[in-house]
Structure formats: C-alpha cells, structure tokens
Motif scaffolding. Structure first.
Motif, short mmCIF file in Angstrom:
data_model
loop_
_atom_site.label_atom_id
_atom_site.label_comp_id
_atom_site.label_asym_id
_atom_site.label_seq_id
_atom_site.Cartn_x
_atom_site.Cartn_y
_atom_site.Cartn_z
N ASN A 167 0.76 -0.83 0.19
CA ASN A 167 0.00 -0.30 0.03
C ASN A 167 0.81 1.21 -0.21
OD1 ASN A 167 -2.26 -1.35 -0.05
ND2 ASN A 167 -2.68 -1.10 2.06
N ARG A 168 1.93 0.88 1.05
CA ARG A 168 2.58 2.39 0.31
C ARG A 168 3.62 3.03 -0.58
NH1 ARG A 168 6.11 0.56 4.56
NH2 ARG A 168 5.40 1.05 6.67
N GLN A 169 4.28 1.31 -1.19
CA GLN A 169 4.40 2.08 -2.29
C GLN A 169 3.98 2.18 -3.64
OE1 GLN A 169 7.07 -1.79 -3.74
NE2 GLN A 169 5.40 -2.45 -4.59
N PHE A 174 13.27 4.88 -5.39
CA PHE A 174 12.95 3.93 -3.98
C PHE A 174 12.42 2.67 -5.40
CE2 PHE A 174 11.05 8.50 -4.69
CZ PHE A 174 10.33 8.63 -3.08
N ARG A 175 12.35 1.34 -3.94
CA ARG A 175 12.15 0.50 -3.99
C ARG A 175 10.94 -0.51 -4.24
NH1 ARG A 175 14.59 -4.02 0.25
NH2 ARG A 175 13.99 -5.98 -0.46
N ILE A 176 10.86 -0.64 -5.65
CA ILE A 176 9.38 -1.04 -6.11
C ILE A 176 9.42 -2.69 -6.68
CG2 ILE A 176 7.08 -0.59 -7.53
CD1 ILE A 176 7.51 1.62 -5.26
N GLU A 177 9.01 -3.33 -5.82
CA GLU A 177 8.63 -4.60 -5.17
C GLU A 177 7.07 -5.18 -5.98
OE1 GLU A 177 11.31 -6.70 -5.43
OE2 GLU A 177 13.23 -4.79 -4.34
N ASN A 178 6.83 -6.18 -6.50
CA ASN A 178 5.83 -6.77 -6.53
C ASN A 178 5.76 -7.98 -4.93
OD1 ASN A 178 3.44 -8.36 -7.32
ND2 ASN A 178 4.08 -8.68 -9.21
N TYR A 179 4.58 -7.64 -4.36
CA TYR A 179 4.56 -8.84 -3.17
C TYR A 179 3.28 -9.40 -3.06
CZ TYR A 179 8.05 -4.94 -0.93
OH TYR A 179 9.55 -4.27 -0.36
N ASP A 180 3.10 -9.15 -4.41
CA ASP A 180 1.16 -10.27 -4.69
C ASP A 180 1.88 -11.57 -3.94
OD1 ASP A 180 -0.27 -8.03 -5.37
OD2 ASP A 180 0.18 -8.51 -7.23
N GLN A 181 2.84 -12.14 -4.32
CA GLN A 181 2.88 -13.61 -4.10
C GLN A 181 2.92 -13.70 -2.36
OE1 GLN A 181 2.06 -15.21 -7.09
NE2 GLN A 181 2.81 -16.86 -6.26
N GLU A 182 4.69 -13.29 -2.28
CA GLU A 182 4.21 -13.12 -0.69
C GLU A 182 2.71 -12.43 -0.11
OE1 GLU A 182 6.23 -11.80 -2.28
OE2 GLU A 182 8.12 -12.44 -2.60
N ILE A 183 1.71 -12.19 -0.30
CA ILE A 183 0.76 -11.47 0.26
C ILE A 183 -0.59 -13.10 0.43
CG2 ILE A 183 -1.06 -9.83 -0.21
CD1 ILE A 183 0.06 -7.96 -0.42
#
Length: 395
Positions: free
Chosen positions: A98-100, A120-129
């Motif tokens: 949400n922050r990114q 800014f470090r932009i990652e895809n956290y979908d799998q972890e979520i």
C-alpha cells in the motif's frame, strides 16, 4: 497592497518551513510513515516547485528506512516460525504494498540540486501476500474450530466470533466460516427476559405496556445482548429484567384563574398640531403639521389555566437467572403535565401585550382521562428505560 503581499510571502515561507520541520522531526524520531504522509501531501500539487524539493529527499529517506524495517521484521517473524505471527506478517506485507502504491502516482520525482530522480524500491509483493494469507486463513480457521469446541464462557465465544469475522474479511466465504460465525454469535449472546409488573392501584393501559416492551422501537444496537418481552421456548435465558411500577399518582383536574387590568396609550389616527393659541402649526414648506393622535385604552383580561399531572414511579431490576442473584436495581420515574391556557377580555384589547393576546379566542378543552395521562407519561418513561438499558453492561 505591497504590505499585504509581503505579509502573505512571510506566511507562506513560515508555513513551508514548518512543514519541512515536522517532516524532519518525524524522520529523526523513527515515525517514518508520518514523514511519508506529510511529504506525499506536500508533493501532490506542483511537485516540481522549488519549495517542494526538500520533501523529495525526506520522502526518499523515510521510505527506504521503513521498507528496510518492515522487511527485517518479516524475516524475524518468519524465522521464529510461530503461526501466531502470521497476521502481523500479512499486515506488514500489505503495508509494504500500500505504501508503494501511494508513491507510484508521483514518480518520477526529480531533485534539481542533485540532478537525479529519487530512488524508491518498488517490489511485487503479491505472491508473498497470497501465500501468507493462505497460511493465516488456515491458522485462523483451525484455531477458531478448536476454541469453539473448548469454549465455556460467552466471552470466549465472542473472541472466536471476532477472529472468524476477521477471517471472513480477508478470505470471504472460506469453508463453513459464516456458519461458525452465526454459531459463535449465538453462543456469545446474552439473552434477557423482560417482564413488567404493576404494583399500583391504577390499571396500566395495555398500549402503554406494549409500547414499553416493544424493544424494536428503542433503537438499541448491542451485538451481544438481546431482549425478549415474549420468551421463546428454544432459548435459555441468562438474565431477567423486571420493570416494576410502584406508584401512579394523578392530580385532580384544576382550573386556575387570574384577572388583570391593563391600560395603555395607543395611536388612534392623526390630528393637526396646534400651537399655544390653538392654531394649526405650519411648517417651512407651508404645509399643516400632522401628529399621531394618542388615546388611553383600558382592558380587563381574564385568563384560565387547566392543569392536570400524572407521576409514575418504579424501578428496574436485573437478575442472573443462573445464580438467582440480584445484579442491579435502578429507580425510574416519569411525569406528564397537561396544561391548557385560554382567555377572554372586556374592553379595548389594544391595551394588552402580545404575550396575553395570544390566548384570546382559545376555548376550554376537555381534560384527558386518567388512562390517557398515564399513557402520555409513557414516552418519558420509555426514554428513562432506554437510558438504563444502553448504559448497563452484564459482567
């Protein structure tokens, strides 16, 4: 005009410095999300403006530090291996995403003095979520089932209910979650049987008793307490609420009279102004001078006040039906006053003030019956009863 512009410029600079100082303070004290919120609000409009440049670097620094902190927290929680940490891990991943997502619309953010875009470090956290949510869902479900089977107190069922509601929020309609929610809610609810007793010598109107016991009109919003004035066989009641009326006092019908005499000077047309020789006064334009003609009027005023009052006194008792103990007792009282004023006059009513004139032309009315008086006191009684119900908490 120049002074006003100068003052506005000073205020803008002061406000801008204040915002930078607040952001820096939040950053220095580890309130990274607060620093991010301030910076983002400042950069939403005119992000390339010179005065906005400090916020770019502070946003970059706060974001980097909070992401590092969250990632390290997740690593620690996962390393610990306690399934009770899954909710915190899941929420931390959501915070990262949400922050990114809030920062993305503003990118790129170019810092002029350093001649570069902020990083800014932009990652895809979908799998972890998704993975964490699946584990959390299973953990919450299994834990709820276990606690449901071992729970003995209503407070325990309420805790299970809260966990199941959260489970249904993150993973809607998972297995039989909603059935379990209903079961936990039912077992965690306090059911209260309500009765009314008349210990007076006056017959209570049936519609008053119906109104007082109609809890659907009270606007009560209590998740864990249900009141029934008509007991249901399938329900085992935990508590009883007894509304007992002990006194109903009704005053006699009275008519109070008062008589007033009023005298006043009022305007009654006009007349020509006369001088000391009784000759008409002429003004500078050659016109005859007119003045208000004042007369003294007199009026006799007769006022009648019809009065009747009803007073209801009683108490409300809460009892524990399992232990047969009296939990609490509250006094309750209500009063209804019937008052009707009408008046007549003899003479010139122009002598009367407005607060008296308003009663003229009104006629006497029939006094309400005793039954109606008792019923009319019911609205106040109902409000007193509602106040007791909404403030009382079962322990």
């Amino acid at each position: 005009m120049k002074k006003l512009l100068h003052l506005l410029l000073i205020l803008m600079i002061t406000f801008s410095c204040s915002g930078v100082k607040k952001t820096q303070t939040a950053l220095n004290t580890g309130n990274y999300d607060q620093a991010i919120n301030i910076a983002l609000n400042k950069l939403k409009a005119n992000k390339g403006k010179k005065g906005k440049q400090p916020y770019i670097l502070m946003l970059e620094e706060a974001y980097a530090k909070v992401v590092e902190r969250d990632i390290n927290a997740i690593k620690y929680l996962e390393k610990e291996g306690n399934p009770a940490n899954l909710e915190q891990t899941y929420n931390t991943y959501l915070s990262l995403k949400n922050r990114q997502e809030r920062i993305k619309p503003l990118l790129p953010l170019y810092h002029v003095e350093q001649g570069r875009n902020a990083n800014f470090r932009i990652e895809n956290y979908d799998q972890e979520i998704i993975a964490t949510k699946d584990k959390l869902t299973k953990y919450l479900y299994d834990t709820a089932k276990k606690r449901m089977s071992s729970a003995q107190r209503k407070t325990e069922y309420r805790q299970v209910y809260d966990n199941l509601v959260y489970l249904d929020k993150i993973t809607p309609n998972y297995k039989d979650t909603r059935t379990l929610i209903e079961e936990a809610h039912l077992k965690g609810t306090d059911f209260v049987k309500v009765t009314m007793k008349n210990r007076t010598d006056v017959i209570i109107p049936r519609r008053l008793e119906t109104d007082l016991l109609n809890f659907g009109t009270y606007g009560l919003d209590d998740l864990w307490t249900v009141y029934h004035s008509k007991p249901q066989r399938a329900i085992q009641y935990d508590y009883a609420m007894e509304v007992t009326l002990r006194e109903i006092n009704i005053s006699p019908e009275r008519v109070k009279e008062r008589q007033l005499e009023r005298e006043k000077q009022v305007k009654d047309g006009w007349e020509y102004l006369l001088d000391e020789n009784d000759e008409i006064v002429i003004n500078e334009e050659g016109n005859k001078v007119k003045v208000d003609k004042m007369v003294t009027v007199v009026c006799e005023y007769y006022e009648f006040t019809q009065f009747k009052a009803a007073n209801v006194v009683g108490n409300v008792q809460y009892k524990n039906l399992r232990t047969k103990q009296l939990l609490e007792s509250f006094p309750i009282a209500s009063e209804y006053v019937f008052e009707h004023i009408y008046a007549s006059y003899n003479g010139d009513k122009r002598a009367l003030d407005d607060d008296l004139v308003r009663y003229l032309g009104i006629q006497a009315v029939q006094f309400p019956t005793n039954e109606q008086m008792v019923y009319d006191s019911g609205e106040d009684l109902k409000n007193k009863l509602k106040s007791i119900i909404t403030s009382y908490r079962f322990k």
